[in-house]
Scaffold this motif. Sequence first.
Motif, short mmCIF file in Angstrom:
data_model
loop_
_atom_site.label_atom_id
_atom_site.label_comp_id
_atom_site.label_asym_id
_atom_site.label_seq_id
_atom_site.Cartn_x
_atom_site.Cartn_y
_atom_site.Cartn_z
N PHE A 25 -8.15 -14.90 8.02
CA PHE A 25 -7.50 -14.64 6.74
C PHE A 25 -5.99 -14.49 6.91
CE2 PHE A 25 -11.79 -12.81 6.50
CZ PHE A 25 -12.28 -13.45 5.36
N GLU A 26 -5.25 -14.75 5.83
CA GLU A 26 -3.81 -14.51 5.85
C GLU A 26 -3.52 -13.03 5.62
OE1 GLU A 26 -1.56 -18.42 4.33
OE2 GLU A 26 -2.84 -17.51 2.81
N ALA A 27 -2.42 -12.57 6.20
CA ALA A 27 -2.02 -11.16 6.09
C ALA A 27 -1.29 -10.97 4.75
CB ALA A 27 -1.11 -10.78 7.25
N GLN A 28 -2.05 -10.70 3.73
CA GLN A 28 -1.47 -10.62 2.38
C GLN A 28 -0.57 -9.40 2.19
OE1 GLN A 28 -1.69 -13.36 1.26
NE2 GLN A 28 -3.66 -14.05 0.48
N GLY A 29 -0.80 -8.36 2.98
CA GLY A 29 0.07 -7.20 2.90
C GLY A 29 1.45 -7.47 3.45
N VAL A 30 1.60 -8.50 4.28
CA VAL A 30 2.92 -8.92 4.76
C VAL A 30 3.59 -9.78 3.70
CG1 VAL A 30 4.14 -10.27 6.51
CG2 VAL A 30 2.23 -8.80 7.18
N ARG A 31 2.83 -10.69 3.12
CA ARG A 31 3.38 -11.58 2.09
C ARG A 31 3.75 -10.81 0.82
NH1 ARG A 31 -0.04 -16.76 1.39
NH2 ARG A 31 1.50 -17.71 2.75
N TYR A 32 2.93 -9.83 0.45
CA TYR A 32 3.18 -9.03 -0.75
C TYR A 32 3.26 -7.56 -0.34
CZ TYR A 32 1.32 -13.36 -2.74
OH TYR A 32 1.10 -14.67 -3.04
N PRO A 33 4.45 -7.04 -0.09
CA PRO A 33 4.58 -5.69 0.48
C PRO A 33 4.02 -4.57 -0.40
CG PRO A 33 6.61 -6.94 0.75
CD PRO A 33 5.73 -7.74 -0.16
N PHE A 34 3.76 -4.85 -1.66
CA PHE A 34 3.19 -3.81 -2.53
C PHE A 34 1.68 -3.67 -2.32
CE2 PHE A 34 4.07 -7.76 -4.90
CZ PHE A 34 2.79 -8.18 -5.20
N LEU A 35 1.07 -4.53 -1.50
CA LEU A 35 -0.33 -4.39 -1.15
C LEU A 35 -0.47 -3.55 0.12
CD1 LEU A 35 -1.62 -8.08 -1.62
CD2 LEU A 35 -1.74 -6.19 -3.25
N GLY A 36 -1.70 -3.11 0.40
CA GLY A 36 -1.96 -2.40 1.64
C GLY A 36 -1.84 -3.33 2.83
N ARG A 37 -1.60 -2.79 4.02
CA ARG A 37 -1.45 -3.60 5.22
C ARG A 37 -2.74 -4.33 5.58
NH1 ARG A 37 3.40 -5.08 6.89
NH2 ARG A 37 2.67 -5.20 9.05
N ASP A 38 -3.87 -3.85 5.07
CA ASP A 38 -5.15 -4.50 5.38
C ASP A 38 -5.60 -5.47 4.28
OD1 ASP A 38 -5.64 -2.52 3.50
OD2 ASP A 38 -7.39 -1.70 4.53
N ALA A 39 -4.73 -5.79 3.34
CA ALA A 39 -5.08 -6.77 2.30
C ALA A 39 -5.28 -8.14 2.96
CB ALA A 39 -3.99 -6.85 1.25
N PHE A 40 -6.32 -8.84 2.56
CA PHE A 40 -6.67 -10.10 3.22
C PHE A 40 -7.10 -11.12 2.18
CE2 PHE A 40 -10.52 -7.70 2.72
CZ PHE A 40 -11.54 -8.61 2.52
N GLY A 41 -6.89 -12.40 2.51
CA GLY A 41 -7.29 -13.46 1.60
C GLY A 41 -6.77 -14.78 2.11
#
Length: 380
Positions: free
Chosen positions: A314-330
């Motif tokens: 999965f892509e690290a969505q918390g890096v792409r969107y800093p308002f998400l948690g660091r464990d956001a995935f998709g």
Amino acid sequence: MPSATNASHGTVAAGFEEVRAEFTRVVADEPGLGAQLAVRLHGEPVVDLWAGAGVHGDSLLALYSSGKGAAHLVVALLVQEGVLDLDRPVAEHWPEFAAEGKGAITLRQLLAHQAGLIGVDGGFTTAELADDRLLAERLAGQRPYWRPGSAYGYHAFVIGALTGEVVRRATGRSIQELYRERIGLPLELDLHLGLPEELERRYVPVQPAPPTPIRNSDTPVPGSLTRIAFNLDATPPTDLVEFANTRAVRALGPTSSGSVGSARGLAKMYAATISVVGGRRPLLGAATLAEFTRLHSTGIDLVTGERDHFLLGFEAQGVRYPFLGRDAFGHSGAVGAQSFADPGSGVAYSYTRRRFAPGGGGGARENHRLAAAVLRAARR
């Protein structure tokens, strides 16, 4: 005010009115855009919107790499059950893979895009790109483009075929079959890795992005890792619009590039990974979720130039969107589609679009706007 063809339709739950307003602005900003937005909070639908001529809530759109999320959810389930071991060499399942010094590459390294096996010399034909088995056969004999484990880069067209061949050797079943039987059908998802002929009438063809001036800096150099990964050095180079609009591609459902579905389907799938959906417990347990949502590939992606791009599959969505948690995935999709689960907030998000976004990928500008509005509403 949006035009009649760009008026938004659908429903939002109380408290998510801001999301409808932002979606309406997004489609008004791009005349003729067809798009869908679906969100679930703690498993329950809270946003179901669509807009654009020919696009409805149940329309099926080309989702490209969004299918990587579905494919690697299957892998996560098999790891969770002990069928697959992340640190076992791939060649123990798939002996032919050991050619050209690849014998020590593990499943974990594949999932983290560290194998260096982003394509093949000379590129692939469309028939090969459409068929994960043919891709795997070509890739088995290919030398890596960097020393495995020393760096990482997006295996854009091939990651699903690589991990899928490991799954097939270990289980005797394809990822497409396992996804359909274990996830797609039980959850009644409008998300397909292989679109049945009877659903073709609901498919809405992809449209190219509007013409924009091209700067020299925007064009990858021939022979570059970017061109190899996106099959642009093939003869002819792959046209992504034509590729998705080819029935054979949709029928076979290559897991890296050929998924078809709706925002509703993707949002429901990601909701089911972290929340109770339809009375079913979450698909992934806490330990599996922690392992697959841990940042594995840090530094600069050699193919895309992104920083800290990948978790496991999965892509690290918390890096792409800093308002998400660091464990956001998709995972994003080339057309500008985006989908993810954010365990901390309980949000499962999916945005799909019919027309390629300028620049493409999940970094399409509207995803930042829409996802931020969703998180604000969810946290209220």
